[in-house]
Design a protein around this motif. Structure first.
Motif, short mmCIF file in Angstrom:
data_model
loop_
_atom_site.label_atom_id
_atom_site.label_comp_id
_atom_site.label_asym_id
_atom_site.label_seq_id
_atom_site.Cartn_x
_atom_site.Cartn_y
_atom_site.Cartn_z
N PRO A 294 0.83 -1.21 0.00
CA PRO A 294 0.00 0.00 0.00
C PRO A 294 0.86 1.24 0.00
O PRO A 294 2.04 1.21 0.35
CB PRO A 294 -0.78 -0.13 1.32
N PRO A 295 0.30 2.38 -0.42
CA PRO A 295 1.10 3.61 -0.45
C PRO A 295 1.46 4.10 0.93
O PRO A 295 2.34 4.93 1.07
CB PRO A 295 0.17 4.60 -1.17
N PHE A 296 0.83 3.65 1.94
CA PHE A 296 1.16 4.03 3.31
C PHE A 296 1.84 2.86 4.00
O PHE A 296 1.77 1.72 3.56
CB PHE A 296 -0.10 4.45 4.06
N LEU A 297 2.57 3.17 5.12
CA LEU A 297 3.28 2.14 5.84
C LEU A 297 2.31 1.22 6.56
O LEU A 297 1.34 1.67 7.18
CB LEU A 297 4.26 2.77 6.85
N SER A 298 2.62 -0.03 6.50
CA SER A 298 1.80 -0.98 7.24
C SER A 298 2.12 -0.90 8.72
O SER A 298 3.09 -0.26 9.15
CB SER A 298 2.06 -2.40 6.72
N ARG A 299 1.30 -1.55 9.49
CA ARG A 299 1.51 -1.51 10.94
C ARG A 299 2.83 -2.17 11.32
O ARG A 299 3.51 -1.73 12.25
CB ARG A 299 0.34 -2.20 11.64
N LYS A 300 3.21 -3.19 10.63
CA LYS A 300 4.48 -3.86 10.92
C LYS A 300 5.66 -2.95 10.66
O LYS A 300 6.60 -2.87 11.45
CB LYS A 300 4.58 -5.13 10.08
N CYS A 301 5.61 -2.22 9.54
CA CYS A 301 6.68 -1.26 9.24
C CYS A 301 6.69 -0.11 10.24
O CYS A 301 7.76 0.38 10.62
CB CYS A 301 6.52 -0.75 7.81
N GLN A 302 5.53 0.31 10.65
CA GLN A 302 5.46 1.39 11.63
C GLN A 302 6.07 0.96 12.96
O GLN A 302 6.79 1.72 13.60
CB GLN A 302 4.01 1.83 11.83
#
Length: 235
Positions: A55-63
């Motif tokens: 997705p164009p936004f960061l996933s929760r794992k990346c966050q």
């Protein structure tokens, strides 16, 4: 005898509506048939992580990874700031003139003895091993002589004091004879002294060269053979 029942012809028609339908668009039978209207529907894009699309936004794992990485970067930056090697600080804490004399015959020369106490301050979290400490004296930018001390050791976050004696006997002044005579007439001679230390930082796996330097201007009264004023500054 006529019947009183009204005839069918006289039955009243129902009430007409108050609106009329729009007339149909005139259509010429000779025109070709028109295609049905086409509509375009815009829908938001759907990302499926199973297909490898991110997705164009960061996933929760990346966050979560980013939140955990920020404190580590801050700690690493602080460690580099504290452990990064820096040159030691040296200063002249005591300067005394023990002997001073001008010879005019057979040649213009001078005798000079200076006692200095040098302070070496180590600001790092590692020890410093200096190879030598050099103290030189000059007149009008030209070196007259120097003295070298032995090697030493300064502990981490500590200071060390070194005593050095610079002694010059019968040093001839050839190119600056007239300025020297002028200074003797005024009763004050200004010398410049340079103290330099060179060494290395005591790390475990590698050595980091370090160097520090301090310069002093010394004004000597030729009548009473004392130091009138001195000005020392690091370089």
């Amino acid at each position: 005898m006529t019947s009183s029942k009204p005839s069918d012809a006289t039955v009243t028609s129902p009430q007409q509506p108050y609106y009329h339908p729009l007339p149909a668009e005139a259509h010429n039978h000779n025109d070709p048939p028109q295609p049905p209207p086409q509509y375009i529907y815009l829908l938001p894009r759907y990302y499926n992580n199973d297909n490898g699309n991110s997705p164009p936004f960061l996933s929760r794992k990346c966050q979560r990874r980013l939140i955990c990485l920020i404190p580590l970067l801050l700690i690493l930056g602080l460690a580099v700031f504290l452990l990064w090697p820096s040159d030691p600080e040296i200063s002249v804490v005591r300067l005394r003139l023990d002997h001073f004399r001008i010879h005019t015959f057979p040649k213009i020369s001078l005798d000079l003895t200076l006692d200095l106490t040098i302070k070496i301050r180590n600001r790092d979290f590692f020890s410093i091993d200096y190879k030598s400490l050099i103290v030189s004296v000059g007149y009008r930018g030209k070196q007259l002589g120097y003295v070298t001390s032995d090697h030493g050791h300064v502990k981490a976050r500590a200071s060390s004091y070194i005593n050095a004696t610079l002694q010059l006997d019968g040093v001839e002044i050839l190119s600056d004879v007239f300025p020297l005579i002028e200074d003797l007439t005024k009763g004050e001679i200004t010398f410049d002294s340079v103290t330099k230390i060179g060494g290395q930082l005591g790390l475990i796996f590698f050595e980091v060269p370090l160097e520090a330097k301090v310069s002093c201007e010394i004004s000597v009264n030729t009548h009473n053979q004392t130091i009138e004023r001195q000005n020392c500054y690091p370089e």
